[in-house]
Design a protein around this motif. Structure first.
Motif, PDB file in Angstrom:
ATOM      1  N   LYS A 290       0.823  -1.208   0.000  1.00  0.00           N
ATOM      2  CA  LYS A 290       0.000   0.000   0.000  1.00  0.00           C
ATOM      3  C   LYS A 290       0.856   1.257   0.000  1.00  0.00           C
ATOM      4  CE  LYS A 290      -4.017  -2.063   2.279  1.00  0.00           C
ATOM      5  NZ  LYS A 290      -4.954  -1.998   3.430  1.00  0.00           N
ATOM      6  N   GLU A 291       2.096   1.126   0.452  1.00  0.00           N
ATOM      7  CA  GLU A 291       2.978   2.286   0.517  1.00  0.00           C
ATOM      8  C   GLU A 291       3.252   2.826  -0.882  1.00  0.00           C
ATOM      9  OE1 GLU A 291       7.429   3.490   2.174  1.00  0.00           O
ATOM     10  OE2 GLU A 291       6.561   1.540   2.633  1.00  0.00           O
ATOM     11  N   ASP A 292       3.096   4.142  -1.042  1.00  0.00           N
ATOM     12  CA  ASP A 292       3.357   4.817  -2.318  1.00  0.00           C
ATOM     13  C   ASP A 292       2.469   4.335  -3.456  1.00  0.00           C
ATOM     14  OD1 ASP A 292       5.156   6.562  -1.348  1.00  0.00           O
ATOM     15  OD2 ASP A 292       6.940   5.540  -2.091  1.00  0.00           O
ATOM     16  N   ARG A 293       1.330   3.744  -3.114  1.00  0.00           N
ATOM     17  CA  ARG A 293       0.426   3.284  -4.173  1.00  0.00           C
ATOM     18  C   ARG A 293      -0.062   4.457  -5.010  1.00  0.00           C
ATOM     19  NH1 ARG A 293      -4.451  -0.522  -2.444  1.00  0.00           N
ATOM     20  NH2 ARG A 293      -2.650  -1.857  -2.017  1.00  0.00           N
ATOM     21  N   PHE A 294      -0.297   5.592  -4.367  1.00  0.00           N
ATOM     22  CA  PHE A 294      -0.756   6.789  -5.072  1.00  0.00           C
ATOM     23  C   PHE A 294       0.270   7.239  -6.109  1.00  0.00           C
ATOM     24  CE2 PHE A 294      -1.180  11.598  -4.820  1.00  0.00           C
ATOM     25  CZ  PHE A 294      -2.164  11.649  -5.786  1.00  0.00           C
ATOM     26  N   LYS A 295       1.527   7.211  -5.713  1.00  0.00           N
ATOM     27  CA  LYS A 295       2.593   7.625  -6.636  1.00  0.00           C
ATOM     28  C   LYS A 295       2.665   6.699  -7.839  1.00  0.00           C
ATOM     29  CE  LYS A 295       7.600   8.490  -6.697  1.00  0.00           C
ATOM     30  NZ  LYS A 295       8.854   8.377  -5.915  1.00  0.00           N
ATOM     31  N   ARG A 296       2.578   5.392  -7.592  1.00  0.00           N
ATOM     32  CA  ARG A 296       2.656   4.445  -8.697  1.00  0.00           C
ATOM     33  C   ARG A 296       1.445   4.580  -9.610  1.00  0.00           C
ATOM     34  NH1 ARG A 296       4.845   1.003  -4.543  1.00  0.00           N
ATOM     35  NH2 ARG A 296       2.841  -0.020  -4.239  1.00  0.00           N
ATOM     36  N   ASN A 297       0.322   4.897  -9.022  1.00  0.00           N
ATOM     37  CA  ASN A 297      -0.887   5.112  -9.825  1.00  0.00           C
ATOM     38  C   ASN A 297      -0.712   6.309 -10.761  1.00  0.00           C
ATOM     39  OD1 ASN A 297      -3.506   4.946 -10.786  1.00  0.00           O
ATOM     40  ND2 ASN A 297      -4.370   6.111  -9.095  1.00  0.00           N
ATOM     41  N   HIS A 337       7.755  14.496  -7.602  1.00  0.00           N
ATOM     42  CA  HIS A 337       8.697  13.377  -7.465  1.00  0.00           C
ATOM     43  C   HIS A 337       8.604  12.416  -8.647  1.00  0.00           C
ATOM     44  CE1 HIS A 337      10.351  14.311  -3.559  1.00  0.00           C
ATOM     45  NE2 HIS A 337       9.143  14.572  -3.107  1.00  0.00           N
ATOM     46  N   VAL A 338       7.407  12.226  -9.184  1.00  0.00           N
ATOM     47  CA  VAL A 338       7.253  11.344 -10.350  1.00  0.00           C
ATOM     48  C   VAL A 338       8.090  11.850 -11.514  1.00  0.00           C
ATOM     49  CG1 VAL A 338       5.649  10.637 -12.160  1.00  0.00           C
ATOM     50  CG2 VAL A 338       4.988  10.423  -9.760  1.00  0.00           C
ATOM     51  N   LEU A 339       7.930  13.115 -11.864  1.00  0.00           N
ATOM     52  CA  LEU A 339       8.615  13.659 -13.038  1.00  0.00           C
ATOM     53  C   LEU A 339      10.111  13.782 -12.805  1.00  0.00           C
ATOM     54  CD1 LEU A 339       6.041  16.296 -14.304  1.00  0.00           C
ATOM     55  CD2 LEU A 339       6.252  13.873 -14.841  1.00  0.00           C
ATOM     56  N   ASN A 340      10.510  13.940 -11.563  1.00  0.00           N
ATOM     57  CA  ASN A 340      11.948  13.947 -11.268  1.00  0.00           C
ATOM     58  C   ASN A 340      12.527  12.537 -11.298  1.00  0.00           C
ATOM     59  OD1 ASN A 340      13.309  16.679 -10.352  1.00  0.00           O
ATOM     60  ND2 ASN A 340      11.152  16.783  -9.817  1.00  0.00           N
ATOM     61  N   ASP A 341      11.753  11.549 -10.868  1.00  0.00           N
ATOM     62  CA  ASP A 341      12.202  10.154 -11.001  1.00  0.00           C
ATOM     63  C   ASP A 341      12.475   9.826 -12.463  1.00  0.00           C
ATOM     64  OD1 ASP A 341      11.923   9.804  -8.298  1.00  0.00           O
ATOM     65  OD2 ASP A 341      10.079   8.613  -8.404  1.00  0.00           O
ATOM     66  N   TRP A 342      11.676  10.385 -13.341  1.00  0.00           N
ATOM     67  CA  TRP A 342      11.800  10.107 -14.776  1.00  0.00           C
ATOM     68  C   TRP A 342      12.793  11.043 -15.475  1.00  0.00           C
ATOM     69  CZ3 TRP A 342       5.915   9.552 -16.313  1.00  0.00           C
ATOM     70  CH2 TRP A 342       5.443   8.326 -15.844  1.00  0.00           C
ATOM     71  N   ASN A 343      13.350  11.990 -14.744  1.00  0.00           N
ATOM     72  CA  ASN A 343      14.272  12.970 -15.351  1.00  0.00           C
ATOM     73  C   ASN A 343      13.623  13.704 -16.522  1.00  0.00           C
ATOM     74  OD1 ASN A 343      16.572  12.339 -13.656  1.00  0.00           O
ATOM     75  ND2 ASN A 343      16.772  10.445 -14.830  1.00  0.00           N
TER      76      ASN A 343
END
Length: 821
Positions: A290-297, A337-343
């Motif tokens: 359940k941790e970070d499920r929102f981010k992965r979504n 954080h999503v867009l930074n993870d993807w550079n």
């Protein structure tokens, strides 16, 4: 069925070990029976038979009867289910119908490819896996190497519940004291969503060792890299070292984020084809915790938005994505954080931001705050930021204000105000249609930002004194600005000096008791320049020298004839005037010069003349108390200061009146050549021995025109911006002339106010030296100054625009910070 034939095996035919296939606990032979029947129906050209007998699935294929030899042959498979294992043995059977003999020859299922066994393996493996491995290989992604179906079966069977195999790469030169190493085996490094494993196989026997607890380090070398831990080491294969390098950050990651981080790596390499994006979407949606499920979504939805790592020109996210934007308080932080993870490049992030905020009220976007802040910061800190950086900043400020993020907004407002392009030159180029009395002549963007910041600070019960004072300095003829200062107790005496000029029904030049200035204080030329020259010239390199050199090329009017018949000013004829003059020359550090009393055409003039030596002409009417043009001591001091300043700064070769009287008669081109250059090193470019055109300031006015839409200043500001643009486009020389003339007058006026500290006397002098003072005096004295200045001609142009501008700059300078707020 009873076997009526005697059975025997060929002599010297070896026996083979059963072929074992791992299965799930709920596996059913009946299901496999149906699958094999369908498979053989589609693929077999000969007769076949599939039956279940006593818990064993018996399959006969390639059933052939040779009628001539009276023989029958077929391949027979016996498939037995034992716990979580299928055991498969196969024989080639030949029956002699005449002799009633059956010969069975065992088949080695390990060394020869068998289509039936291969089908069984494929079916069983599909029951095991979630589709990721299969899709991975179908899409030719590099992180899972090609291994045999039985090897894949063994690995899948050893996975724990919800564990997913992510990586399987060949390795060499394995060394470890954790387990026995067989040099004949092939070894692989397997990374799953939960563990790090070493898999070894010779295609008959298998080894799977868990090395998760051992920290892995990559030692990069030429060719193969080496991966080491405290108790094992291995080398990469020749062409997969870069793949291990990609995995460096997740080799020792906890299982919580492994799928996500691994999918990020895949997105970096496989972000163009739709099939790849679909695979990535499924991986992000595979929730192991359940941790970070929102981010992965969010990532699952955004893979299509950022195909090829470029933002799609339109929003392609699902409506549920926008629902999350409006409802999830952590949306902006997660998106950041999503867009930074993807550079994702800042340019693409700002494009996405614009799509999200397009046609959406700011108050609905409060949850976007962290991403909004970061996207703006990312684009404006690029080595080559876009030209519309200021627009991004302004939109951001609007967003912060409308979402009521007041405390956060304050430093952003202060930064933007501090770094706004210097537009103080606007004061020098207003045309006669611009309503300076209402503040239309200056800085619509700066005004709006200051008003917003003042409002924000008020809502937080913080002091807005700095903003109120700056607004009053910018628009000192807008009386509401002044009354706000008085109400706030800011510069009350100075503000009342200004208010008294305009709020009285009649204007009186009667002297007001003011604090006397220190006549012993001296000012250097450089010091005065810093104090009085408008901000747009403050950073001009070698401005004074360039200013002097340019003007030296101009031949001044010849006033020497006046000195031949005029009386000199002295302590004998006008002692008070002579004392004022001597004090001013001392304060301005000027050499003593003669002053001649003007008569006739010069009786109302005050003129400073550069020459050898310099001298002054002071009209007699200004010295006679019973004359309408009489100057009180402070008025005289102000006017003499103006002329001495022109001499100090060497303006007198082209004083304002001389320009306006003679320039057009000489021709505009000539007038343009006579004008001084404006060597604005910091804002206009380097001064290189040529005139730098003031029209280069059009970039300021262009931006002013653009931002009027952003700040919603209204039609007034928009029209003003258009006036400025038109003025520079069509009246280039006149604009240069206008700016240069006003620069001279404003600089001198401010020094006059500095040395008199008497605003009313300064304004009175400007009125008395205006061309229509004689016929306008009564109206000024009875109707008041404001009504007089507000007069327009039939074309709607302000009649006294030059006077308005000079009074405005005096009032603004009067509010300079000579005391603490």
């Amino acid at each position: 069925m009873r076997n009526l034939f005697s059975s025997k095996k060929e002599n010297n035919i070896p026996t083979f070990s059963p072929y074992n296939i791992s299965i799930l606990p709920n596996f059913q032979l009946s299901g496999l029976q149906n699958k094999l029947s369908d498979f053989l129906k589609e693929t077999s050209k000969k007769e076949y038979q599939v039956i279940v007998d006593k818990g064993t699935l018996s399959v006969k294929t390639e059933i052939t009867i040779d009628t001539k030899k009276n023989k029958k042959s077929y391949t027979q498979y016996a498939i037995a289910q034992k716990a979580n294992m299928l055991t498969v043995i196969a024989n080639k059977t030949l029956i002699n119908l005449d002799a009633q003999e059956e010969i069975n020859t065992p088949i080695d299922l390990f060394t020869k490819k068998n289509t039936l066994v291969a089908y069984i393996l494929t079916h069983v493996n599909e029951l095991f896996e979630d589709g990721f491995w299969k899709t991975h290989q179908q899409l030719k992604m590099e992180y899972i190497t090609s291994i045999s179906p039985i090897e894949k079966n063994y690995i899948l069977a050893k996975l724990q519940k919800q564990e997913v195999c992510l990586v399987c790469l060949g390795i060499t030169n394995l060394k470890s004291d954790l387990f026995e190493i067989n040099k004949k085996n092939n070894y692989y490094f397997v990374l799953t969503s939960e563990r790090n494993l070493i898999f070894g196989t010779d295609n008959k026997s298998f080894l799977l060792e868990n090395i998760t607890g051992h920290t892995l380090n990559i030692n990069e070398k030429v060719g193969k890299d080496t991966i080491t831990s405290d108790r094992l080491s291995f080398d990469t294969e020749l062409f997969n070292d870069s793949l291990f390098a990609d995995l460096k950050e997740i080799l020792n990651q906890s299982s919580t984020h492994r799928i996500e981080y691994y999918t990020d790596i895949l997105f970096e390499k496989y972000n163009e084809k739709e099939a790849h994006l679909q695979h990535l979407e499924k991986l992000y949606q595979y929730q192991t915790s359940k941790e970070d499920r929102f981010k992965r979504n969010l990532k699952a939805q955004l893979v299509y938005q950022f195909e090829k790592k470029q933002c799609n020109e339109q929003l392609v996210v699902k409506p549920s994505f926008l629902d999350l934007l409006y409802s999830e308080t952590d949306f902006g932080n997660t998106l950041f954080h999503v867009l930074n993870d993807w550079n994702i490049h800042p340019k693409e992030q700002i494009t996405f931001l614009e799509l999200l905020i397009k046609d959406v009220d700011n108050f609905k976007l409060k949850n976007l705050d962290v991403f909004y802040d970061a996207a703006i910061a990312g684009i404006i800190t690029q080595k080559k930021p876009p030209k519309n950086t200021q627009e991004y900043r302004i939109k951001h400020l609007q967003y912060l204000k409308e979402t009521k993020q007041y405390e956060k907004a304050i430093p952003f407002y202060e930064f933007v105000l501090e770094n706004l392009e210097d537009d103080s030159i606007l004061e020098l180029i207003s045309d006669t249609e611009t309503n300076v009395l209402d503040g239309q002549d200056c800085h619509p963007l700066r005004i709006q930002l200051l008003e917003d910041l003042s409002e924000i600070k008020t809502s937080l019960q913080l002091s807005n004194s700095e903003e109120l004072l700056e607004l009053a300095r910018l628009q000192p003829l807008v009386l509401d600005r002044l009354t706000q200062l008085v109400a706030s107790g800011i510069f009350v005496d100075k503000v009342n000096d200004i208010l008294s000029l305009f709020m009285e029904e009649s204007f009186s030049s009667t002297p007001v008791n003011k604090t006397a200035t220190d006549t012993q204080k001296q000012y250097s030329k450089k010091e005065l320049f810093e104090l009085v020259v408008p901000d747009c010239f403050k950073d001009a390199k070698s401005f004074l020298d360039s200013f002097t050199n340019m003007i030296a090329q101009v031949n001044p009017p010849d006033y020497k004839e006046v000195t031949t018949y005029s009386e000199k000013l002295s302590a004998s004829n006008f002692p008070e005037a002579q004392q004022i003059l001597e004090e001013l020359m001392y304060q301005l550090q000027l050499d003593k010069m003669e002053c001649y009393i003007g008569n006739g055409n010069f009786s109302k003039e005050v003129i400073g003349i550069e020459g050898s030596p310099n001298f002054l002409i002071l009209g007699k009417d200004h010295l006679l108390k019973n004359n309408a043009y009489y100057f009180t001591p402070n008025e005289l001091k102000f006017n003499l200061t103006l002329e001495l300043t022109h001499i100090l700064f060497e303006h007198t070769r082209i004083t304002s009146k001389d320009i306006w009287r003679g320039a057009k008669s000489k021709g505009m081109d000539l007038a343009g050549v006579l004008l001084i250059a404006l060597p604005m090193v910091s804002t206009l470019g380097n001064f290189a021995g040529k005139f730098i055109n003031i029209t280069q300031y059009t970039k300021i006015f262009s931006s002013v025109d653009q931002v009027t839409n952003v700040v919603d200043k209204g039609q007034t500001a928009l029209e003003y911006g258009e006036k400025i643009t038109d003025k520079f486009t069509n009246n280039k020389k006149e604009s240069e002339l206008l700016a240069t003339s006003r620069l001279m007058e404003i600089s001198a006026d401010r020094i006059g106010l500095l040395l008199t500290n008497d605003l009313r006397s300064c304004v009175s002098v400007l009125l008395k030296t205006s061309d229509d003072f004689a016929k306008s005096q009564e109206k000024i004295n009875t109707k008041g100054l404001l009504e007089y200045l507000g007069q327009k001609n039939k074309k709607g142009e302000f009649i006294h625009q030059e006077l308005i501008i000079r009074i405005k700059t005096l009032c603004s300078f009067h509010l300079r910070e000579s005391e603490k707020i």
